[in-house]
Design an enzyme around this catalytic site. Structure first.
Site, PDB file in Angstrom:
ATOM      1  N   ASP A  67      42.480  35.301  29.612  1.00  0.00           N
ATOM      2  CA  ASP A  67      41.199  34.729  30.044  1.00  0.00           C
ATOM      3  C   ASP A  67      40.127  34.854  28.969  1.00  0.00           C
ATOM      4  O   ASP A  67      40.325  35.525  27.948  1.00  0.00           O
ATOM      5  CB  ASP A  67      40.743  35.384  31.363  1.00  0.00           C
ATOM      6  N   ASN A 136      38.692  43.993  43.094  1.00  0.00           N
ATOM      7  CA  ASN A 136      38.910  43.128  44.260  1.00  0.00           C
ATOM      8  C   ASN A 136      40.312  42.519  44.246  1.00  0.00           C
ATOM      9  O   ASN A 136      40.593  41.569  44.974  1.00  0.00           O
ATOM     10  CB  ASN A 136      37.836  42.027  44.314  1.00  0.00           C
ATOM     11  N   HIS A 138      41.714  41.082  41.593  1.00  0.00           N
ATOM     12  CA  HIS A 138      41.900  39.931  40.694  1.00  0.00           C
ATOM     13  C   HIS A 138      42.824  40.264  39.526  1.00  0.00           C
ATOM     14  O   HIS A 138      42.933  41.411  39.101  1.00  0.00           O
ATOM     15  CB  HIS A 138      40.569  39.314  40.244  1.00  0.00           C
ATOM     16  N   GLU A 143      39.968  35.174  41.064  1.00  0.00           N
ATOM     17  CA  GLU A 143      39.223  35.893  42.087  1.00  0.00           C
ATOM     18  C   GLU A 143      39.816  35.617  43.470  1.00  0.00           C
ATOM     19  O   GLU A 143      40.539  34.626  43.646  1.00  0.00           O
ATOM     20  CB  GLU A 143      37.753  35.432  42.068  1.00  0.00           C
TER      21      GLU A 143
HETATM   22  C1  GLP Z   1      38.215  41.935  33.762  1.00  0.00           C
HETATM   23  C2  GLP Z   1      39.385  41.130  33.197  1.00  0.00           C
HETATM   24  C3  GLP Z   1      40.678  41.468  33.881  1.00  0.00           C
HETATM   25  C4  GLP Z   1      40.847  42.966  33.950  1.00  0.00           C
HETATM   26  C5  GLP Z   1      39.756  43.538  34.804  1.00  0.00           C
HETATM   27  C6  GLP Z   1      39.869  45.037  35.034  1.00  0.00           C
HETATM   28  O1  GLP Z   1      37.594  41.322  34.837  1.00  0.00           O
HETATM   29  N1  GLP Z   1      39.178  39.720  33.271  1.00  0.00           N
HETATM   30  O2  GLP Z   1      41.747  40.850  33.186  1.00  0.00           O
HETATM   31  O3  GLP Z   1      42.103  43.302  34.464  1.00  0.00           O
HETATM   32  O4  GLP Z   1      38.521  43.261  34.156  1.00  0.00           O
HETATM   33  O5  GLP Z   1      39.346  45.727  33.940  1.00  0.00           O
HETATM   34  P1  GLP Z   1      39.419  47.278  33.728  1.00  0.00           P
HETATM   35  O6  GLP Z   1      40.758  47.555  33.161  1.00  0.00           O
HETATM   36  O7  GLP Z   1      38.315  47.545  32.726  1.00  0.00           O
HETATM   37  O8  GLP Z   1      39.171  47.915  35.036  1.00  0.00           O
END
Ligand code: GLP
Length: 241
Positions: A67, A136, A138, A143
């Site tokens: 992404d 959440n 995702h 989402e």
């Molecule tokens: C972002 C990214 C996700 C990632 C998520 C969790 O929103 N787009 O790909 O998995 O954060 O991040 P973290 O590992 O910092 O909790």
């Protein structure tokens, strides 16, 4: 689905790196799907160390990232391009030409989504996709929704995601409101998936993802249907099952 419980974040990072390292060793010209966020950082550090020791060669590896924020340039220090360059690519011998991240600056979002999905297709699909998990549920920026998105698309970020990610920006106002993400369908077509989850704040959602109903309201729950998923969770994240 294989679930590996690690005692702490360092062990999680080593075990996740083991999975990626064996993929790179067994198939040195494979396509790696890569992720951002804080969870994979330790895994990337491990991979860099193994590369520096001479144990890993990325020269023929191709990568596609999950992404990117819409509107951020490659030079913006909050773009996922910048993150990947700084936390992995510049430290290993991957050919920059072989790395792919959605282009946040393309004004025509549909065109960018079609281009990006086309790149994944032209590479022959993803051999191993690394995923983090949002609070959440995702994955990438898919989402909670009414349906699972089939392909790369542009999304409006959930308020909870904006709140979770504002720690990386000067203020919440600076967090982009939209992002490009591979679809759930794109992710599910990967031959193998590696999900890394850390911390007590992810314990309930990880339990819902792995053992709850499969629903687009918890996007990662779809992984229950994939034939080859490895979950590496630390003790805190795995504390509810
Ligand atoms: C972002 C990214 C996700 C990632 C998520 C969790 O929103 N787009 O790909 O998995 O954060 O991040 P973290 O590992 O910092 O909790």
């Amino acid at each position: 689905m294989r679930i590996i419980k690690a005692s702490d974040y360092n062990e999680l990072s080593r075990k996740a790196a083991n999975v990626i390292a064996s993929q790179v060793t067994m198939n040195p010209d494979c396509v790696l799907g890569l992720a951002t966020g804080s969870t994979p950082l330790g895994t990337y550090k491990e991979l860099i160390e193994r590369y520096e020791k001479g144990d890993l060669d990325f020269s023929r590896i191709k990568s596609v990232n999950l992404d990117e924020y819409r509107g951020l340039t490659k030079e913006s220090d909050q773009s996922y391009y910048y993150f990947m360059h700084n936390n992995l690519f510049k430290h290993i011998n991957i050919d920059p030409e072989n790395t792919n991240v959605p282009d946040g600056t393309q004004p025509d979002s549909q065109k960018e989504c079609t281009r990006y999905e086309g790149i994944i297709h032209s590479l022959g699909g993803i051999d191993l996709q690394l995923l983090g998990l949002g609070h959440n549920g995702h994955i990438g920026f898919n989402e909670p929704d009414q349906a699972f998105a089939p392909v790369t698309h542009c999304v409006d970020l959930a308020q909870s995601t904006i709140d979770a990610n504002k720690r990386f920006f000067a203020s919440a106002d600076e967090v982009p409101r939209q992002a490009y993400t591979m679809g759930i369908g794109t992710i599910m077509k990967a031959s193998r998936i590696l999900l890394v989850v850390s911390g007590e704040d992810k314990a309930q959602i990880l339990r819902d993802v792995l053992f709850g109903p499969i629903t687009p309201q918890v996007p990662a729950s779809v992984l229950q249907l994939h034939k080859d998923v490895i979950v590496v969770a630390d003790k805190a994240a795995a504390s509810k099952f």
